[in-house]
Scaffold this motif. Structure first.
Motif, mmCIF file in Angstrom:
data_model
loop_
_atom_site.group_PDB
_atom_site.id
_atom_site.type_symbol
_atom_site.label_atom_id
_atom_site.label_comp_id
_atom_site.label_asym_id
_atom_site.label_seq_id
_atom_site.Cartn_x
_atom_site.Cartn_y
_atom_site.Cartn_z
ATOM 1 N N GLU A 130 22.594 -36.170 -29.219
ATOM 2 C CA GLU A 130 22.629 -36.062 -27.436
ATOM 3 C C GLU A 130 23.406 -35.638 -27.594
ATOM 4 O O GLU A 130 23.981 -35.046 -26.296
ATOM 5 C CB GLU A 130 21.502 -36.680 -26.916
ATOM 6 N N GLY A 150 19.665 -27.645 -28.638
ATOM 7 C CA GLY A 150 19.216 -28.141 -29.340
ATOM 8 C C GLY A 150 18.411 -27.022 -30.468
ATOM 9 O O GLY A 150 18.028 -27.392 -31.478
ATOM 10 N N ARG A 160 20.280 -39.808 -33.138
ATOM 11 C CA ARG A 160 19.371 -38.452 -32.468
ATOM 12 C C ARG A 160 20.850 -38.944 -31.227
ATOM 13 O O ARG A 160 20.800 -38.350 -30.175
ATOM 14 C CB ARG A 160 17.950 -39.028 -32.248
ATOM 15 N N GLU A 216 18.422 -42.632 -37.965
ATOM 16 C CA GLU A 216 18.147 -41.676 -37.194
ATOM 17 C C GLU A 216 18.059 -41.793 -35.444
ATOM 18 O O GLU A 216 18.299 -40.980 -35.364
ATOM 19 C CB GLU A 216 16.374 -41.924 -37.597
ATOM 20 N N LEU A 217 17.818 -43.000 -35.034
ATOM 21 C CA LEU A 217 18.259 -43.277 -33.545
ATOM 22 C C LEU A 217 19.793 -42.916 -33.457
ATOM 23 O O LEU A 217 20.047 -42.701 -32.744
ATOM 24 C CB LEU A 217 17.678 -44.958 -33.037
#
Length: 432
Positions: free
Chosen positions: A224, A409, A220, A216-217
């Motif tokens: 970004e 986003g 993300r 997940e990190l």
């Protein structure tokens, strides 16, 4: 409605739900068995390609095998997510490349590098080892139970008045009654346990298919980075558009003003020609230049958007449509200027596509706000009744909408089957 009528209605609804739950569970578990059989084929392909990779031949097929495995997992994510009532996100760092069978060994390398390959293989094994037997039991148990339940009605017609049950031979009415009770018990266990088994199976597979904390990190961070890159691209494209408009339109008008004024100066110095005509042309050219400058300024940030807000500005766009169109707004909430601008120009582009390409006779713009996990999001949907067939990959307009929304986003979903209708759904976080 009386209390008794409400009670009867509620009881009928509960009865309907109780009937549907085992049926839905049966569909899910039988689907799991079929998915397990397909997963067995996928597993065989992956193992074969891995074995051939030792001698180098399998490297040519590594991308196709990896894409096949990922597509199987993505389908299971959708099916399990629908069962659990929540979306299971994809853990892949490169989802677009991952589904391209011809992308080559890079796809397989990404599959290994992002840590999803072992979990994907474990999910396939779970379906093969657990899903297939569960589906078989879920399908056979009610059939065997019904057979046991029906035995008391015909066992005495068999030769010598005896027949075989699943667990013992029926030779008397008492044994036939016991067979019927076993059938009833089997149906009761099936109807009660099946939803619990379905839920446990879905949750187990969710643990294998959902991304881990580290994944997940990484996802993300990748999102970004992609968001920043898209924002820079959108900003650069906007600057190029403004520069092009200034160069091709406003600058030409100002050059015309300068030429007419120069002509008037020469006529004054020589005393020949009609100075008034040259000055009148210069004035007309200056008016055109001012109008062009206003148009360019409105393209940067429309005055209606700045003065009145998003909803009235979208209302003006809808009113200017060449075909009948309407704007529906549900529970409006404040949105930042960046979101207003992105939605305004995206809706304008979508309406332009409707007017130019869809052959639609009516159009609908729906604007709504919803709160999702404590985050307010604005959803805009542009729907027309045209011939459909719109594809973002083939049109710069839809691609531009996607870039503009994703830079903040958000997400864009285009649904346009052949024959229509076409729906462009744009969702943005209001905190952008």
């Amino acid at each position: 409605m009386s209390a008794k009528a409400r009670s009867d209605t509620g009881e009928r609804l509960r009865d309907a739900v109780s009937v549907r739950r085992p049926a839905a569970s049966l569909r899910y578990l039988v689907g799991s068995a079929l998915s397990g059989l397909y997963g067995l084929l996928v597993l065989a392909v992956v193992v074969a390609v891995a074995a051939l990779s030792v001698v180098g031949v399998g490297l040519l097929l590594a991308g196709a095998a990896s894409g096949l495995l990922r597509r199987w997992c993505d389908r299971e994510r959708g099916r399990v997510g629908r069962t659990l009532g929540r979306r299971i996100p994809s853990p892949y760092l490169h989802p677009a490349a991952a589904t391209t069978a011809t992308a080559g060994p890079d796809v397989a390398r990404h599959h290994i590098a992002d840590g999803t390959l072992p979990r994907d293989l474990a999910a396939v094994l779970q379906r093969v080892i657990v899903g297939i037997p569960l589906g078989a039991v879920a399908l056979l148990l009610p059939l065997l139970s019904l057979q046991s339940l029906a035995l008391p009605t015909y066992w005495w017609t068999m030769p010598d008045g005896r027949t075989a049950e699943q667990f013992f031979e029926i030779t008397s009415w008492w044994l036939a009654l016991a067979s019927g009770l076993i059938g009833l018990a089997g149906l009761a266990v099936w109807s009660i346990a099946l939803p619990a088994v379905r839920s446990a199976d879905a949750k187990l597979l969710e643990r294998l298919l959902a991304p881990t904390r580290d994944q997940e990190l990484r996802l993300r961070a990748q999102m970004e980075e992609q968001r920043r890159r898209t924002a820079v691209d959108v900003h650069s494209a906007e600057l190029r558009r403004i520069e092009r408009d200034l160069h091709d339109a406003a600058q030409n008008r100002l050059v015309a003003v300068s030429m007419f004024i120069g002509t008037a100066q020469r006529q004054l110095s020589t005393g020949t020609g009609d100075v008034a005509t040259a000055l009148a042309k210069a004035q007309d050219a200056s008016r055109e230049a001012l109008a062009e400058m206003r148009r360019i300024i409105q393209g940067v940030y429309p005055p209606a958007l700045a003065e009145e807000g998003l909803v009235p500005a979208l209302g003006l766009l809808v009113d200017r449509m060449q075909i009948p169109a309407r704007l529906r707004v549900d529970a409006p909430a404040p949105t930042p200027a960046s979101v207003d601008t992105a939605l305004y120009f995206s809706v304008a582009e979508a309406l332009t596509n409707v007017a130019k390409h869809s052959n639609a006779t009516e159009c609908d713009v729906h604007l709504s706000w919803k709160e999702d996990n404590g985050e307010m999001r604005v959803i805009t949907t542009v729907t027309d009744n045209g011939h459909g067939g719109a594809e973002p990959a083939k049109g710069s307009g839809l691609a531009g909408i996607g870039s503009r929304i994703e830079a903040l986003g958000g997400t864009v979903t285009v649904t346009s089957p052949p024959g229509g209708p076409t729906s462009v759904r744009m969702e943005l976080p209001c905190e952008s």
